[in-house]
Each structure stands twice: as C-alpha cells, then as structure tokens.
Design a protein around this motif. Structure first.
Motif, PDB file in Angstrom:
ATOM      1  N   UNK A 137     -10.604  11.257  -2.176  1.00 29.37           N
ATOM      2  CA  UNK A 137     -10.961  11.360  -0.756  1.00 29.37           C
ATOM      3  C   UNK A 137     -10.538  10.050  -0.105  1.00 29.37           C
ATOM      4  N   UNK A 138      -9.563  10.117   0.805  1.00 28.54           N
ATOM      5  CA  UNK A 138      -9.013   8.879   1.369  1.00 28.54           C
ATOM      6  C   UNK A 138      -9.478   8.621   2.803  1.00 28.54           C
ATOM      7  N   UNK A 139     -10.542   9.247   3.231  1.00 28.54           N
ATOM      8  CA  UNK A 139     -11.109   8.959   4.546  1.00 28.54           C
ATOM      9  C   UNK A 139     -12.123   7.818   4.431  1.00 28.54           C
ATOM     10  N   UNK A 140     -11.919   6.753   5.215  1.00 25.31           N
ATOM     11  CA  UNK A 140     -12.828   5.593   5.191  1.00 25.31           C
ATOM     12  C   UNK A 140     -12.962   5.021   3.787  1.00 25.31           C
ATOM     13  N   UNK A 141     -11.835   4.812   3.154  1.00 25.65           N
ATOM     14  CA  UNK A 141     -11.826   4.273   1.799  1.00 25.65           C
ATOM     15  C   UNK A 141     -11.205   5.267   0.837  1.00 25.65           C
ATOM     16  N   UNK A 142     -11.106   4.854  -0.414  1.00 24.71           N
ATOM     17  CA  UNK A 142     -10.502   5.714  -1.430  1.00 24.71           C
ATOM     18  C   UNK A 142     -11.534   5.938  -2.526  1.00 24.71           C
ATOM     19  N   UNK A 143     -11.994   7.189  -2.630  1.00 23.78           N
ATOM     20  CA  UNK A 143     -13.054   7.511  -3.587  1.00 23.78           C
ATOM     21  C   UNK A 143     -12.668   8.794  -4.332  1.00 23.78           C
ATOM     22  N   UNK A 144     -13.045   8.837  -5.588  1.00 26.57           N
ATOM     23  CA  UNK A 144     -12.788  10.046  -6.373  1.00 26.57           C
ATOM     24  C   UNK A 144     -13.812  11.129  -6.047  1.00 26.57           C
ATOM     25  N   UNK A 145     -13.413  12.364  -6.275  1.00 22.58           N
ATOM     26  CA  UNK A 145     -14.323  13.485  -6.109  1.00 22.58           C
ATOM     27  C   UNK A 145     -14.110  14.476  -7.242  1.00 22.58           C
ATOM     28  N   UNK A 146     -15.065  15.347  -7.436  1.00 19.61           N
ATOM     29  CA  UNK A 146     -15.084  16.196  -8.618  1.00 19.61           C
ATOM     30  C   UNK A 146     -14.069  17.335  -8.554  1.00 19.61           C
ATOM     31  N   UNK A 147     -13.833  17.896  -7.396  1.00 12.71           N
ATOM     32  CA  UNK A 147     -12.943  19.046  -7.294  1.00 12.71           C
ATOM     33  C   UNK A 147     -12.095  18.943  -6.035  1.00 12.71           C
TER      34      UNK A 147
ATOM     35  N   UNK B  37      -8.705   3.321   3.384  1.00 12.85           N
ATOM     36  CA  UNK B  37      -8.157   4.656   3.182  1.00 12.85           C
ATOM     37  C   UNK B  37      -6.862   4.849   3.946  1.00 12.85           C
ATOM     38  N   UNK B  38      -6.541   6.111   4.254  1.00 13.66           N
ATOM     39  CA  UNK B  38      -5.336   6.445   4.997  1.00 13.66           C
ATOM     40  C   UNK B  38      -5.725   7.239   6.232  1.00 13.66           C
ATOM     41  N   UNK B  39      -4.951   7.082   7.270  1.00 12.99           N
ATOM     42  CA  UNK B  39      -5.213   7.867   8.475  1.00 12.99           C
ATOM     43  C   UNK B  39      -4.860   9.336   8.260  1.00 12.99           C
ATOM     44  N   UNK B  40      -3.795   9.581   7.499  1.00 13.02           N
ATOM     45  CA  UNK B  40      -3.395  10.943   7.144  1.00 13.02           C
ATOM     46  C   UNK B  40      -2.416  10.876   5.989  1.00 13.02           C
ATOM     47  N   UNK B  41      -1.895  12.016   5.589  1.00 12.65           N
ATOM     48  CA  UNK B  41      -0.971  12.052   4.454  1.00 12.65           C
ATOM     49  C   UNK B  41       0.340  11.338   4.761  1.00 12.65           C
ATOM     50  N   UNK B  42       0.774  11.360   6.027  1.00 10.78           N
ATOM     51  CA  UNK B  42       2.006  10.658   6.399  1.00 10.78           C
ATOM     52  C   UNK B  42       1.830   9.158   6.213  1.00 10.78           C
ATOM     53  N   UNK B  43       0.667   8.642   6.592  1.00  9.77           N
ATOM     54  CA  UNK B  43       0.377   7.222   6.395  1.00  9.77           C
ATOM     55  C   UNK B  43       0.427   6.890   4.907  1.00  9.77           C
ATOM     56  N   UNK B  44      -0.083   7.761   4.059  1.00  9.18           N
ATOM     57  CA  UNK B  44      -0.056   7.520   2.618  1.00  9.18           C
ATOM     58  C   UNK B  44       1.381   7.482   2.088  1.00  9.18           C
ATOM     59  N   UNK B  45       2.230   8.361   2.611  1.00  6.48           N
ATOM     60  CA  UNK B  45       3.627   8.403   2.163  1.00  6.48           C
ATOM     61  C   UNK B  45       4.320   7.075   2.438  1.00  6.48           C
ATOM     62  N   UNK B  46       4.163   6.573   3.646  1.00  2.67           N
ATOM     63  CA  UNK B  46       4.842   5.320   3.983  1.00  2.67           C
ATOM     64  C   UNK B  46       4.228   4.128   3.250  1.00  2.67           C
ATOM     65  N   UNK B  47       2.952   4.201   2.914  1.00  2.57           N
ATOM     66  CA  UNK B  47       2.352   3.128   2.114  1.00  2.57           C
ATOM     67  C   UNK B  47       2.861   3.173   0.671  1.00  2.57           C
ATOM     68  N   UNK B  48       3.188   4.364   0.195  1.00  5.52           N
ATOM     69  CA  UNK B  48       3.835   4.459  -1.111  1.00  5.52           C
ATOM     70  C   UNK B  48       5.223   3.813  -1.073  1.00  5.52           C
ATOM     71  N   UNK B  49       5.942   4.028   0.016  1.00  2.00           N
ATOM     72  CA  UNK B  49       7.236   3.361   0.181  1.00  2.00           C
ATOM     73  C   UNK B  49       7.067   1.849   0.162  1.00  2.00           C
ATOM     74  N   UNK B  50       6.054   1.354   0.873  1.00  4.81           N
ATOM     75  CA  UNK B  50       5.808  -0.088   0.923  1.00  4.81           C
ATOM     76  C   UNK B  50       5.448  -0.630  -0.455  1.00  4.81           C
ATOM     77  N   UNK B  51       4.609   0.096  -1.173  1.00  2.00           N
ATOM     78  CA  UNK B  51       4.217  -0.342  -2.511  1.00  2.00           C
ATOM     79  C   UNK B  51       5.416  -0.369  -3.459  1.00  2.00           C
TER      80      UNK B  51
END
Length: 308
Positions: free
Chosen positions: A6-16, A122-136
């Motif tokens: 769950x990447x809203x307001x931080x990055x936390x694991x969830x069960x399903x 966390x990430x604002x949305x999945x697009x934000x996560x994609x570009x952060x993967x590029x940065x990483x």
C-alpha cells in the motif's frame, strides 16, 4: 515471491491484493504466475517478454494494459564472464493494477523499497512510482560504475608488476560490463522520452522526469568515460606486452650471437685438418682461451649497447 504494498501515505505491506496497491513479484513461481493470469488477467506473453534476459527497454500497450520494460543493473553472485550486467524489470499497469516483475533478486529493488519506506511519503500514483523506478535505476548505475572504477584502478596498479592472463581477462570482463551498461542506459533514456507522451504526466511528474534525465545523462557520460579509460588501459597493457616481448627477443638473439663465436672457433679447430697444433700440449688451452676472449669482447660490446 510476491508482496502487496500500500503506497498511500507511506509504503506498507498488506495481506492480500486490493485495487490500487502495488504488487511486487520477484523470481515468480508457478503460483505467482497463476495469480497474475487468473486473478489479475494480465496478457500471458507479458511474462515471457520480461523473462527474456536480453529484452530491450520498451513500452507496449495492449487492450488497456501497459507494459514497461526497464533495464536495471545487476551483479551476479556466481563467477561469470560478465559479473556486472543488466536485467529487465517489467512494470505492468492498468486501471487499479500496478505490478512489477523481475526474474532476478536485485539490490536495486531492495534499496528502492527501503528508501521509499524511509521517505514515508509513498507515491502519488502508479505513474509517479514508474518514474521513481527510473530514478533509482540511474542512481544504481552510478553506484555500480563506481565499483567498476575501483576495479579498473586496481588493474592499472598492476601495470608496474608482472602482467598475466588473469589481468587481461579481468579487464575484458569489465569492458563487456560497460558495453551492457551503456546500451541499457541509452535504451532507458529513449524509453523515458517516449513515456513523457504515453503516460498521464502532471507537474510533479515533470519535475521528477527532469531529475531522472539528469541522472541518466550523468550515468551515460560516466560509462563512456570509464569505457575510454579502460580502452586506454588495455592499449597500455598491449604496448607493455609488446615491449617485453621485444626486449626478450633482443636478449635471446644477443646471447645466440655471443655463443656463436666460441662454437665457431671450436668447429674450426675441431676439423680433421692439419693446423700445426695436433701434437702440442698447449693447443687445447689456446683454443679455450681464444674462445673466452672472443666471447668476453662481444659480451662487452653488447652490454655497452644495452642489447642484453
């Protein structure tokens, strides 16, 4: 292995799995593939493309599904010809679905998760996560390049000592790694330029894309610099080997010439002809002394001209 984040307001694991979460799949098993195909209904050939270790960086759109393949750095734990190489990381997107798939467990993804948890944003949305993967990925290319630079400097320090095949093989492997790096970085840059127009980019994403572009340019230029340094080092090795070979051949030739003269004297006086010394006791010592004098004279001449 798959993990739900769950990447809203931080990055936390969830069960399903829930719509809008990030599904991280690493070294997918048969159970993971069944989940992706049967539960999320992703196109089956997406995993085949990601599984291909030589798959280039690219973007593909199919029936509302987006496939982004990014090349990321990877260090092989087992000994191989190219310990530093690159592998594909697949990002699969759809409405409410965000999946990353990698068939290798990489330090980059471990560090990516740890860093995002440390940011606690966390990430604002999945697009934000994609570009952060590029940065990483760009940052990790620079990290791996620093390690390669240390290996190059270590190899250069051996130039003043004996050169063996192991040194040359090590440099050749580093050259292969740099070739993989520069090719992958260029592919990622091309992919990033395409994604600017393919994905819904907002103002924050635009700033992030600019940062990614800067980091990738630096990674590419650094790779080119190290590649040029390595080429120069290899040429230096070749020159040293040629010089050593020339010096060895010159020394062997000089000694062959020096030893030729006593052999010539012994051959002349050893012929079955009358030379006036057949019955003299001093004949043999005279030949030995004469041979020694000639040998010493030519040895002195050769040493004076630094031929031996």
């Amino acid at each position: 292995m798959r993990t739900y984040w769950n990447y809203n307001n931080g990055l936390r694991t969830q069960e399903e799995w829930t719509p809008g979460c990030w599904v991280q799949v690493t070294c997918p098993t048969a159970d993971d593939e069944n989940f992706l195909f049967n539960e999320l209904h992703i196109p089956d050939y997406f995993l085949d493309d990601i599984r291909d270790k030589d798959e280039r960086a690219r973007y593909e759109l199919e029936d509302g599904w987006s496939l982004i393949i990014l090349r990321i750095p990877y260090v092989k734990e087992v000994e191989s010809r190219t310990p530093h190489t690159t592998v594909p990381l697949g990002v699969i997107l759809n409405k409410g679905v965000c999946i990353t798939v990698c068939n290798f467990e990489t330090n980059m993804m471990i560090d990516f998760v740890a860093y995002q948890q440390k940011r606690n944003l966390g990430f604002t949305d999945s697009v934000d996560m994609v570009f952060r993967l590029f940065l990483s990925s760009a940052v990790w290319y620079l990290k791996r390049l620093k390690q390669i630079s240390i290996l190059i400097e270590d190899a250069k320090s051996h130039l003043d000592h004996g050169i063996d095949n192991e040194d040359l093989v090590r440099l050749s492997r580093l050259q292969d790694s740099l070739t993989y790096f520069v090719t992958s970085i260029r592919g990622n840059e091309t992919l990033l330029s395409k994604l600017k127009f393919k994905l819904p980019v907002d103002e924050l994403d635009a700033d992030l894309i600019e940062d990614v572009t800067i980091e990738m340019n630096q990674a590419r230029e650094t790779t080119n610099i190290y590649s040029n340094i390595l080429d120069s080092t290899m040429e230096t090795y070749a020159s040293i080997i040629n010089n050593n070979m020339g010096a060895t051949m010159r020394t062997m030739t000089s000694w062959s010439i020096i030893l030729m003269f006593p052999t010539l004297v012994a051959s002349i006086f050893g012929m079955n002809l009358i030379n006036g010394m057949e019955s003299s006791w001093w004949g043999f010592p005279l030949v030995i002394v004469f041979s020694g004098i000639i040998t010493w004279v030519f040895y002195w001449l050769f040493r004076r001209n630094t031929w031996i």
